[in-house]
Write an enzyme that holds these catalytic residues in place. Structure first.
Site, PDB file in Angstrom:
ATOM      1  N   TYR A 128      19.993  30.460   9.222  1.00  0.00           N
ATOM      2  CA  TYR A 128      18.665  29.922   8.912  1.00  0.00           C
ATOM      3  C   TYR A 128      17.623  30.945   9.329  1.00  0.00           C
ATOM      4  O   TYR A 128      17.601  31.381  10.487  1.00  0.00           O
ATOM      5  CB  TYR A 128      18.452  28.603   9.651  1.00  0.00           C
ATOM      6  CG  TYR A 128      17.091  27.990   9.429  1.00  0.00           C
ATOM      7  CD1 TYR A 128      16.766  27.413   8.207  1.00  0.00           C
ATOM      8  CD2 TYR A 128      16.144  27.974  10.440  1.00  0.00           C
ATOM      9  CE1 TYR A 128      15.529  26.831   8.001  1.00  0.00           C
ATOM     10  CE2 TYR A 128      14.903  27.396  10.237  1.00  0.00           C
ATOM     11  CZ  TYR A 128      14.593  26.835   9.028  1.00  0.00           C
ATOM     12  OH  TYR A 128      13.359  26.265   8.826  1.00  0.00           O
ATOM     13  N   ASP A 223      17.654  39.098  12.443  1.00  0.00           N
ATOM     14  CA  ASP A 223      16.774  37.978  12.768  1.00  0.00           C
ATOM     15  C   ASP A 223      17.059  37.570  14.205  1.00  0.00           C
ATOM     16  O   ASP A 223      17.980  36.803  14.478  1.00  0.00           O
ATOM     17  CB  ASP A 223      17.026  36.830  11.796  1.00  0.00           C
ATOM     18  CG  ASP A 223      16.127  35.627  12.079  1.00  0.00           C
ATOM     19  OD1 ASP A 223      15.404  35.649  13.091  1.00  0.00           O
ATOM     20  OD2 ASP A 223      16.168  34.671  11.283  1.00  0.00           O
ATOM     21  N   LYS A 251       9.967  32.762  19.522  1.00  0.00           N
ATOM     22  CA  LYS A 251      10.415  31.957  20.651  1.00  0.00           C
ATOM     23  C   LYS A 251      10.119  32.600  22.004  1.00  0.00           C
ATOM     24  O   LYS A 251       9.041  32.412  22.569  1.00  0.00           O
ATOM     25  CB  LYS A 251      11.892  31.609  20.495  1.00  0.00           C
ATOM     26  CG  LYS A 251      12.191  30.808  19.222  1.00  0.00           C
ATOM     27  CD  LYS A 251      13.604  30.303  19.152  1.00  0.00           C
ATOM     28  CE  LYS A 251      13.919  29.662  17.818  1.00  0.00           C
ATOM     29  NZ  LYS A 251      13.148  28.450  17.523  1.00  0.00           N
TER      30      LYS A 251
END
Length: 413
Positions: A128, A223, A251
């Site tokens: 994702y 990623d 994050k």
């Protein structure tokens, strides 16, 4: 709010029941509006390496707020955080801050397409990369959790430009590049999958991605929105000693505030406006609050370097849980890297999204509810990784393990 939430997994659709609403959080614990306390293994989906409401981070945010919440103009903290990111991740020579991981991955893919003048991208089933149109093809995380079609609302003409392979399919990567080497702009990958549950790469997989992209003129994008500064101080690329062309971050670099970033070599990044022709912009990019929080967290991690200790604690925790499952008679497989970990209720190993989707995910829902009743908050989906922080003590982990064993035993009986 659609579904009563602002992000799908929070709705508890996969595990049933009603989601709790948080009143406050501190360290490794959440307290809901009814006064129930939970040991947290979500940790804002990995962002909180130092735990909730860490004094250094809250002090930095308060200090920055006193000087203004947003400027729409450059500030010193942007430069300081950029310098620290470049120092800690040698593959990054220049970095652009954005406001979310999705924005970072979308921008990195645009840069790859613009730089290579090619249209196709390669991603892997179950990985994702945010909710950008190009990524909602065989995506994991919330898409898998809700059982949605691969890409509703995404034009077929755009979806066809996204090629997919199973994660860890080394031979498939070779064959695809042999067939379409002059069409692929980039390969984008979660170096450790956290959005189909926890799935680590097999030994040769990331190396083969690096080999094939270099040989055929495509860019390799790691990623690291989830793994960056989470599995190692230099991210998964440091852990596996592989330098990608572009890296996306989020994050951890925001200390719990909304943030994203993408970076790479000077040659690539100088293609971004205003230095180059590839456009990307954002009103709140590099906002002083997120920069201050990110700086505080990264500086604390750089000083303490807790990764070895976190890795040991997470590995022991998952190992003990898997041993308990075996004793109770429940097939389970899992693992940990740094403060990132996870498990699947099936015999392992699990190295692909297809294998993860064959786990007993209906049974996971009953187990999740049992944990919640006992004060342990796990991700509300079997397709999400778990996280620990420096605030999780051995006592906390032992308590959580005891409660998870009890929930497991109850679910079986």
């Amino acid at each position: 709010m659609p579904g009563g939430v602002n992000s799908p997994v929070r709705a508890f659709k996969r595990v049933g029941g009603e989601p709790f609403f948080v009143e406050h959080a501190s360290g490794c614990r959440l307290t809901d509006v009814d006064g129930n306390e939970y040991i947290d293994f979500v940790m804002s989906w990995g962002a909180l390496m130092l735990g909730h409401a860490h004094p250094a981070i809250t002090a930095a945010i308060i200090d920055a707020t006193g000087r203004g919440t947003s400027y729409g103009a450059p500030c010193a903290a942007e430069v300081e955080l950029a310098e620290l990111v470049v120092e800690l991740m040698p593959s990054i020579e220049m970095v652009r801050f954005v406001n979310s991981g999705t924005e970072a991955t979308m921008s990195a893919v645009r840069l790859a397409r613009g730089f290579t003048r090619r249209d196709f991208i390669l991603k892997f089933s179950g990985c994702y990369h945010g909710h950008g149109d190009s990524f909602l093809v065989q995506a994991g995380s919330g898409v898998a959790t809700l059982g949605l079609p691969d890409s509703p609302g995404v034009p077929a003409d755009l979806a066809r430009l996204t090629l997919t392979l199973p994660f860890n399919d080394v031979e498939g990567v070779r064959q695809l590049f042999d067939a379409r080497s002059d069409q692929i702009a980039c390969v984008i990958v979660e170096p450790v999958v956290g959005n189909a549950g926890f799935i680590p790469p097999v030994a040769e997989f990331l190396t083969e991605l690096r080999t094939q992209t270099r040989a055929h003129g495509a860019l390799l994008i790691f990623d690291e929105v989830m793994t960056g500064f989470r599995v190692a101080l230099g991210g998964a690329q440091a852990h596996y000693d592989i330098a990608p062309d572009l890296t996306t971050l989020g994050k951890v670099i925001g200390g719990g505030l909304p943030v994203g970033a993408y970076g790479g070599s000077r040659t690539l990044m100088e293609q971004i406006a205003p230095a180059g022709p590839i456009y990307q912009a954002g009103t709140l990019s590099g906002n002083p609050l997120a920069m201050a929080a990110g700086l505080a967290q990264l500086r604390a991690l750089q000083q303490s370097n807790p990764y070895s200790e976190l890795d040991g604690r997470a590995a022991r925790f998952i190992g003990d849980f898997l041993a308990s499952a075996e004793e109770i008679g429940v097939p389970a497989w899992g693992g940990a890297i740094g403060g990132m970990m996870g498990f699947h209720f099936r015999s392992g190993p699990v190295i692909t999204y297809e294998q993860a989707s064959q786990a007993d995910n209906a049974w996971f829902a009953q187990f999740h509810r049992g944990c919640l009743e006992r004060g342990v908050f796990l991700p509300a989906s079997p397709y999400e990784a778990m996280f620990i922080s420096t605030a999780h003590t051995q006592t906390d982990l032992e308590f959580a393990l005891t409660q998870m064993r009890a929930a497991l035993q109850e679910a079986v009986s």
